[in-house]
Design an enzyme around this catalytic site. Structure first.
Site, mmCIF file in Angstrom:
data_model
loop_
_atom_site.group_PDB
_atom_site.id
_atom_site.type_symbol
_atom_site.label_atom_id
_atom_site.label_comp_id
_atom_site.label_asym_id
_atom_site.label_seq_id
_atom_site.Cartn_x
_atom_site.Cartn_y
_atom_site.Cartn_z
ATOM 1 N N GLU A 29 0.831 -1.202 0.000
ATOM 2 C CA GLU A 29 0.000 0.000 0.000
ATOM 3 C C GLU A 29 0.868 1.255 0.000
ATOM 4 O OE1 GLU A 29 -2.441 -0.498 3.397
ATOM 5 O OE2 GLU A 29 -3.584 -2.170 2.555
ATOM 6 N N GLY A 81 12.390 -5.261 0.069
ATOM 7 C CA GLY A 81 12.386 -4.222 -0.961
ATOM 8 C C GLY A 81 13.167 -4.563 -2.210
#
Length: 439
Positions: free
Chosen positions: A67, A311
């Site tokens: 998100e 990531g």
């Protein structure tokens, strides 16, 4: 608000007040399990760890990494409009990535728990002009406090899963009492928009999925080159955002194809903290595992590259042209985001349980950019077919990239919907310095 809804909200509020003294105990327990950052635990009960900037401030809450990255472009646009952004998230992983990628663009804090003292302390200090939440974050105490202070709360990229919608519909009076307090809902799809209207939200507009407008996930070129050199000419496929039993299925697929293909399988769990048990499971099956977090080299004997770093999805997807997107082979999984692999030129495979990304998958399947599989056997056949059919694989990849391009525009639509709330803040921000200088 009906009497029943009023009683329900009052009970929730009182339960929070009574339970507030236990919040510290719960947060310490979560920190011991790696679920909280011990050094920043006080942020979760509303104590600020940064200075509030001068001028207009938008509080933007994104619960998870996905998100947060979905609205990264929105945060940049707010900055360009001279509006400062306070970003809150709920996970340690999202905080780490915010610190690495967004530290010069936003102020990051952990979101306060939805208990009255914490929320009031947070709002008293930060005094946001507008509050924006991403996707489906509805916290009753926070929503009511914002409403009482006349701070507009907006939901962007909003969606409701089948399960959440059914749960809210069982309590229509409570849903009406809460959802009617939202100043604006910007929904992902027409279906999501209708669901929010059913629950009492108004006004509701539809933008499309803002994740489609997100830039392709980045990677370190030097690391990518090193891994490509180690992999050489071996064929690869990836199972990403996996959960529950899907790592076992990925191992089964690898073993089924290994003799004929000699491939490298890349497995990227949704929760990297599970990787110790995943590695143990794979090793027990006789598979050789290299882990990204250990910087293990990929040798000809390596069966699995276990993507346990944070990531680096852009790295893993650039190492392959075939991606199975997890959280989709079991009931209630909801599916993962297929747009990341599609935008990077991967042929996308997925299980059938993708209600969280229903419209995206429908568009990809119709265009030929994605295929659905029912089980491990069908997944193995799909991976085998795509590895052996260069033209079919590239046709799927091209269709996926074209579909992504056709679906873009959600960011522009979202910014347009937000203008009645953001334009006054931009004017205020640009006038205040002059006022301060006596102009």
């Amino acid at each position: 608000m009906t009497a029943l809804a009023r009683i329900g909200l009052a009970a929730y509020r009182w339960a929070g007040l009574i339970g507030y003294p236990l919040a510290g105990v719960a947060l310490r327990a979560r920190a011991a399990r790696g679920k909280e950052d011990p050094s920043r635990r006080l942020e979760r009960v509303g104590y600020a760890a940064a200075a509030r900037p001068h001028g207009p401030l938008v509080w933007l809450h994104a619960a998870s990494v996905g998100e947060m990255m979905a609205v990264s472009a929105l945060m940049r646009e707010l900055n360009r409009a001279d509006i400062r952004v306070l970003l809150t998230t709920g996970t340690v992983t999202s905080a780490d990535i915010a610190g690495k990628r967004l530290q010069n663009e936003v102020i990051h804090q952990f979101a306060p728990v939805d208990l009255c003292p914490a929320v009031r302390r947070f709002l008293d200090y930060w005094q946001p002009d507008v509050a924006i939440s991403v996707e489906s974050e509805i916290w009753p105490t926070t929503l009511m406090e914002l409403h009482n202070r006349q701070i507009p709360q907006i939901l962007v990229n909003a969606r409701l899963s089948d399960r959440s919608y059914a749960r809210w519909m069982r309590h229509p009076a409570l849903a009406q009492a809460l959802f009617s307090k939202l100043a604006l809902v910007v929904a992902q799809s027409d279906m999501d928009g209708e669901r929010f209207r059913d629950l009492g939200a108004w006004p509701v507009t539809v933008s499309g999925n803002i994740k489609v407008d997100t830039d392709a996930p980045p990677c370190d070129p030097a690391v990518l080159t090193a891994y490509e050199r180690q992999i050489g000419h071996r064929k690869t496929w990836a199972a990403i955002s996996t959960a529950d039993s899907e790592e076992k299925i990925a191992a089964m697929v690898h073993r089924a194809l290994k003799a004929s293909m000699g491939q490298l399988s890349i497995v990227v769990p949704r929760h990297p903290e599970r990787c110790d048990e995943i590695e143990a499971m794979m090793t027990a099956q006789g598979l050789t595992v290299a882990r990204r977090s250990r910087n293990d080299a990929i040798t000809p004997e390596t069966d699995i590259l276990l993507g346990d770093s944070i990531g680096e999805m852009g790295l893993y997807l650039r190492l392959t042209e075939i991606a199975f997107v997890g959280r989709s082979l079991y009931q209630g999984g909801g599916g993962g985001n297929p747009m990341e692999p599609a935008v990077l030129g991967c042929a996308v495979l997925s299980g059938p349980h993708v209600e969280n990304f229903r419209e995206s998958y429908q568009r990809l399947v119709r265009s030929g950019g994605a295929r659905m599989v029912r089980d491990a056997e069908m997944l193995a056949k799909g991976v085998h077919f795509l590895m052996n059919n260069h033209l079919a694989r590239h046709k799927m990849a091209d269709a996926g990239m074209e579909t992504v391009q056709q679906m873009r525009g959600a960011l522009t639509a979202t910014l347009k919907a937000l203008e009645p709330y953001t334009n006054p803040l931009t004017v205020k921000a640009r006038l205040e310095p002059r006022a301060a200088a006596g102009e």
